[in-house]
Design a protein around this motif. Structure first.
Motif, PDB file in Angstrom:
ATOM      1  N   ASN A   5       0.831  -1.199   0.000  1.00 25.94           N
ATOM      2  CA  ASN A   5       0.000   0.000   0.000  1.00 25.94           C
ATOM      3  C   ASN A   5       0.863   1.245   0.000  1.00 25.94           C
ATOM      4  OD1 ASN A   5      -2.374  -1.385  -0.081  1.00 25.94           O
ATOM      5  ND2 ASN A   5      -2.661  -1.410   2.142  1.00 25.94           N
ATOM      6  N   ALA A   6       1.940   1.156   0.708  1.00 25.94           N
ATOM      7  CA  ALA A   6       2.831   2.306   0.769  1.00 25.94           C
ATOM      8  C   ALA A   6       3.458   2.538  -0.604  1.00 25.94           C
ATOM      9  CB  ALA A   6       3.918   2.081   1.818  1.00 25.94           C
ATOM     10  N   ASN A   7       3.838   1.433  -1.280  1.00 27.23           N
ATOM     11  CA  ASN A   7       4.417   1.577  -2.620  1.00 27.23           C
ATOM     12  C   ASN A   7       3.389   2.153  -3.593  1.00 27.23           C
ATOM     13  OD1 ASN A   7       6.940   0.686  -1.930  1.00 27.23           O
ATOM     14  ND2 ASN A   7       6.530  -1.454  -2.489  1.00 27.23           N
ATOM     15  N   ASN A   8       2.179   1.642  -3.513  1.00 29.80           N
ATOM     16  CA  ASN A   8       1.126   2.156  -4.387  1.00 29.80           C
ATOM     17  C   ASN A   8       0.865   3.620  -4.112  1.00 29.80           C
ATOM     18  OD1 ASN A   8       0.796  -0.237  -5.739  1.00 29.80           O
ATOM     19  ND2 ASN A   8      -0.925  -0.925  -4.448  1.00 29.80           N
ATOM     20  N   ALA A   9       0.857   3.950  -2.879  1.00 29.07           N
ATOM     21  CA  ALA A   9       0.615   5.340  -2.522  1.00 29.07           C
ATOM     22  C   ALA A   9       1.755   6.197  -3.028  1.00 29.07           C
ATOM     23  CB  ALA A   9       0.467   5.496  -1.015  1.00 29.07           C
ATOM     24  N   GLY A  10       2.963   5.669  -2.965  1.00 24.23           N
ATOM     25  CA  GLY A  10       4.108   6.427  -3.437  1.00 24.23           C
ATOM     26  C   GLY A  10       4.067   6.611  -4.947  1.00 24.23           C
ATOM     27  N   ILE A  11       3.620   5.584  -5.634  1.00 22.14           N
ATOM     28  CA  ILE A  11       3.554   5.656  -7.081  1.00 22.14           C
ATOM     29  C   ILE A  11       2.500   6.663  -7.504  1.00 22.14           C
ATOM     30  CG2 ILE A  11       2.932   4.395  -9.164  1.00 22.14           C
ATOM     31  CD1 ILE A  11       4.241   1.953  -7.888  1.00 22.14           C
ATOM     32  N   SER A  12       1.332   6.513  -6.871  1.00 19.62           N
ATOM     33  CA  SER A  12       0.280   7.421  -7.268  1.00 19.62           C
ATOM     34  C   SER A  12       0.588   8.830  -6.822  1.00 19.62           C
ATOM     35  CB  SER A  12      -1.082   6.960  -6.748  1.00 19.62           C
ATOM     36  OG  SER A  12      -1.063   6.988  -5.339  1.00 19.62           O
ATOM     37  N   GLY A  13       1.237   9.002  -5.726  1.00 19.68           N
ATOM     38  CA  GLY A  13       1.582  10.332  -5.249  1.00 19.68           C
ATOM     39  C   GLY A  13       2.638  10.970  -6.130  1.00 19.68           C
ATOM     40  N   SER A  14       3.602  10.196  -6.592  1.00 18.68           N
ATOM     41  CA  SER A  14       4.658  10.768  -7.413  1.00 18.68           C
ATOM     42  C   SER A  14       4.206  10.930  -8.873  1.00 18.68           C
ATOM     43  CB  SER A  14       5.922   9.918  -7.333  1.00 18.68           C
ATOM     44  OG  SER A  14       5.652   8.642  -7.868  1.00 18.68           O
ATOM     45  N   ALA A  15       3.212  10.135  -9.333  1.00 20.75           N
ATOM     46  CA  ALA A  15       2.737  10.219 -10.709  1.00 20.75           C
ATOM     47  C   ALA A  15       1.927  11.493 -10.924  1.00 20.75           C
ATOM     48  CB  ALA A  15       1.903   9.000 -11.066  1.00 20.75           C
ATOM     49  N   ALA A  16       1.174  11.879  -9.931  1.00 19.31           N
ATOM     50  CA  ALA A  16       0.341  13.062 -10.074  1.00 19.31           C
ATOM     51  C   ALA A  16       1.189  14.311 -10.315  1.00 19.31           C
ATOM     52  CB  ALA A  16      -0.561  13.222  -8.864  1.00 19.31           C
ATOM     53  N   PRO A  17       2.267  14.525  -9.554  1.00 19.21           N
ATOM     54  CA  PRO A  17       3.061  15.718  -9.816  1.00 19.21           C
ATOM     55  C   PRO A  17       3.722  15.651 -11.185  1.00 19.21           C
ATOM     56  CG  PRO A  17       3.566  14.896  -7.633  1.00 19.21           C
ATOM     57  CD  PRO A  17       2.662  13.913  -8.280  1.00 19.21           C
ATOM     58  N   ARG A  18       4.118  14.490 -11.669  1.00 20.96           N
ATOM     59  CA  ARG A  18       4.744  14.381 -12.982  1.00 20.96           C
ATOM     60  C   ARG A  18       3.757  14.780 -14.074  1.00 20.96           C
ATOM     61  NH1 ARG A  18       7.363   8.545 -12.856  1.00 20.96           N
ATOM     62  NH2 ARG A  18       8.310   8.762 -10.826  1.00 20.96           N
ATOM     63  N   ASP A  19       2.516  14.305 -13.990  1.00 23.35           N
ATOM     64  CA  ASP A  19       1.504  14.665 -14.984  1.00 23.35           C
ATOM     65  C   ASP A  19       1.228  16.163 -14.958  1.00 23.35           C
ATOM     66  OD1 ASP A  19       1.270  12.066 -15.833  1.00 23.35           O
ATOM     67  OD2 ASP A  19      -0.511  11.626 -14.610  1.00 23.35           O
ATOM     68  N   ALA A  20       1.139  16.721 -13.812  1.00 27.00           N
ATOM     69  CA  ALA A  20       0.890  18.154 -13.683  1.00 27.00           C
ATOM     70  C   ALA A  20       2.050  18.949 -14.281  1.00 27.00           C
ATOM     71  CB  ALA A  20       0.668  18.539 -12.231  1.00 27.00           C
ATOM     72  N   ASP A  21       3.281  18.473 -14.012  1.00 32.00           N
ATOM     73  CA  ASP A  21       4.450  19.153 -14.581  1.00 32.00           C
ATOM     74  C   ASP A  21       4.418  19.099 -16.107  1.00 32.00           C
ATOM     75  OD1 ASP A  21       5.354  19.770 -12.085  1.00 32.00           O
ATOM     76  OD2 ASP A  21       6.736  18.055 -11.949  1.00 32.00           O
ATOM     77  N   ARG A  22       4.037  17.978 -16.649  1.00 37.94           N
ATOM     78  CA  ARG A  22       3.965  17.837 -18.103  1.00 37.94           C
ATOM     79  C   ARG A  22       2.922  18.794 -18.703  1.00 37.94           C
ATOM     80  NH1 ARG A  22       3.916  11.348 -18.270  1.00 37.94           N
ATOM     81  NH2 ARG A  22       6.109  11.043 -17.756  1.00 37.94           N
ATOM     82  N   VAL A  23       1.770  18.841 -18.100  1.00 38.37           N
ATOM     83  CA  VAL A  23       0.710  19.720 -18.585  1.00 38.37           C
ATOM     84  C   VAL A  23       1.162  21.172 -18.518  1.00 38.37           C
ATOM     85  CG1 VAL A  23      -1.622  20.574 -18.071  1.00 38.37           C
ATOM     86  CG2 VAL A  23      -1.157  18.132 -18.058  1.00 38.37           C
ATOM     87  N   ASN A  24       1.777  21.568 -17.388  1.00 39.34           N
ATOM     88  CA  ASN A  24       2.256  22.948 -17.244  1.00 39.34           C
ATOM     89  C   ASN A  24       3.320  23.269 -18.293  1.00 39.34           C
ATOM     90  OD1 ASN A  24       0.579  23.632 -15.156  1.00 39.34           O
ATOM     91  ND2 ASN A  24       2.002  22.972 -13.559  1.00 39.34           N
ATOM     92  N   ALA A  25       4.196  22.324 -18.566  1.00 42.62           N
ATOM     93  CA  ALA A  25       5.249  22.543 -19.550  1.00 42.62           C
ATOM     94  C   ALA A  25       4.645  22.748 -20.947  1.00 42.62           C
ATOM     95  CB  ALA A  25       6.227  21.375 -19.555  1.00 42.62           C
ATOM     96  N   LEU A  26       3.648  21.941 -21.300  1.00 42.85           N
ATOM     97  CA  LEU A  26       3.000  22.071 -22.603  1.00 42.85           C
ATOM     98  C   LEU A  26       2.272  23.409 -22.736  1.00 42.85           C
ATOM     99  CD1 LEU A  26       1.587  18.477 -23.172  1.00 42.85           C
ATOM    100  CD2 LEU A  26       3.442  19.565 -24.413  1.00 42.85           C
ATOM    101  N   VAL A  27       1.610  23.834 -21.687  1.00 48.52           N
ATOM    102  CA  VAL A  27       0.911  25.110 -21.707  1.00 48.52           C
ATOM    103  C   VAL A  27       1.900  26.251 -21.885  1.00 48.52           C
ATOM    104  CG1 VAL A  27      -0.456  26.717 -20.290  1.00 48.52           C
ATOM    105  CG2 VAL A  27      -1.099  24.304 -20.434  1.00 48.52           C
ATOM    106  N   ASN A  28       3.014  26.182 -21.184  1.00 49.71           N
ATOM    107  CA  ASN A  28       4.034  27.239 -21.293  1.00 49.71           C
ATOM    108  C   ASN A  28       4.634  27.276 -22.697  1.00 49.71           C
ATOM    109  OD1 ASN A  28       3.680  28.120 -18.697  1.00 49.71           O
ATOM    110  ND2 ASN A  28       5.256  26.770 -17.842  1.00 49.71           N
ATOM    111  N   VAL A  29       4.879  26.109 -23.317  1.00 44.26           N
ATOM    112  CA  VAL A  29       5.431  26.065 -24.671  1.00 44.26           C
ATOM    113  C   VAL A  29       4.437  26.671 -25.658  1.00 44.26           C
ATOM    114  CG1 VAL A  29       6.105  24.513 -26.551  1.00 44.26           C
ATOM    115  CG2 VAL A  29       6.973  24.132 -24.247  1.00 44.26           C
ATOM    116  N   ALA A  30       3.160  26.348 -25.517  1.00 47.07           N
ATOM    117  CA  ALA A  30       2.134  26.878 -26.407  1.00 47.07           C
ATOM    118  C   ALA A  30       2.052  28.395 -26.283  1.00 47.07           C
ATOM    119  CB  ALA A  30       0.782  26.248 -26.101  1.00 47.07           C
ATOM    120  N   ARG A  31       2.175  28.909 -25.058  1.00 46.93           N
ATOM    121  CA  ARG A  31       2.135  30.362 -24.862  1.00 46.93           C
ATOM    122  C   ARG A  31       3.331  31.028 -25.527  1.00 46.93           C
ATOM    123  NH1 ARG A  31       0.695  30.504 -18.568  1.00 46.93           N
ATOM    124  NH2 ARG A  31      -1.465  29.864 -18.783  1.00 46.93           N
TER     125      ARG A  31
END
Length: 189
Positions: A5-31
């Motif tokens: 459970n701890a590993n799953n929580a770590g994966i899901s916790g670390s995956a969310a910031p990566r996706d958000a970073d990717r989205v922010n990077a794409l938005v900044n490039v488009a701007r």
């Protein structure tokens, strides 16, 4: 299980910031891409000039097509009118072709082609002749004088001649020549 459970929580916790970073990077490039360059004056004018040239070429093609069609239609109409007068004479001869029904006459300005019709009310003539630059056709009682004033104008022409040869009547005018096979000269009725 708790480690899973701890590993799953770590994966899901670390995956969310990566996706958000990717989205922010794409938005900044488009701007950056949208606001970096302003189109040059050539790039702004080119589509309008291209459409104007294309429209002009289409308009020229349309005018050329209309003029060509008008010219062809005029020539066709003229050719049909020329053939019509010759065919009218030929049809008159064909319709009345019988023994002794085709004769030569003398019109006001030369030879005339005479088609004789024998009816109960008398003998009539369809006279075709040249008069003042026109081919005329007149329907009259046999023996009556030629009357160009009452005749029908078939065509404008400076020439009208005909000849008989081997059962064939050849008519010639400025519009061309037409041949009619005479049944009565070939032994028919």
């Amino acid at each position: 299980m708790s480690s899973m459970n701890a590993n799953n929580a770590g994966i899901s916790g670390s995956a969310a910031p990566r996706d958000a970073d990717r989205v922010n990077a794409l938005v900044n490039v488009a701007r950056v891409e949208l606001s970096d360059e302003k189109p040059s004056s050539v790039a702004r004018i080119f589509p309008g000039v291209f459409l104007a040239v294309l429209f002009g070429l289409l308009l020229i093609a349309l005018v050329f097509g209309v003029r060509t069609y008008s010219s062809v239609a005029g020539r066709q109409e003229s050719a049909n009118a020329n053939r019509e007068s010759l065919e009218l004479i030929a049809n008159s001869v064909r319709a009345n072709d019988a023994s002794g029904s085709i004769a030569a006459g003398t019109g006001p300005e030369g030879r005339s082609l005479v088609v004789i019709q024998k009816l109960d009310s008398g003998i009539y003539e369809i006279r075709t002749y040249l008069y003042q630059g026109k081919i005329l056709q007149e329907y009259a009682l046999q023996g009556s004088p030629y009357s160009p004033g009452t005749a029908i104008v078939l065509a404008e022409s400076d020439t009208f001649s005909y000849s008989f040869s081997n059962g064939l009547l050849c008519l010639t005018t400025d519009q061309g020549a037409c041949e009619v096979a005479l049944r009565n000269m070939q032994g028919g009725e």
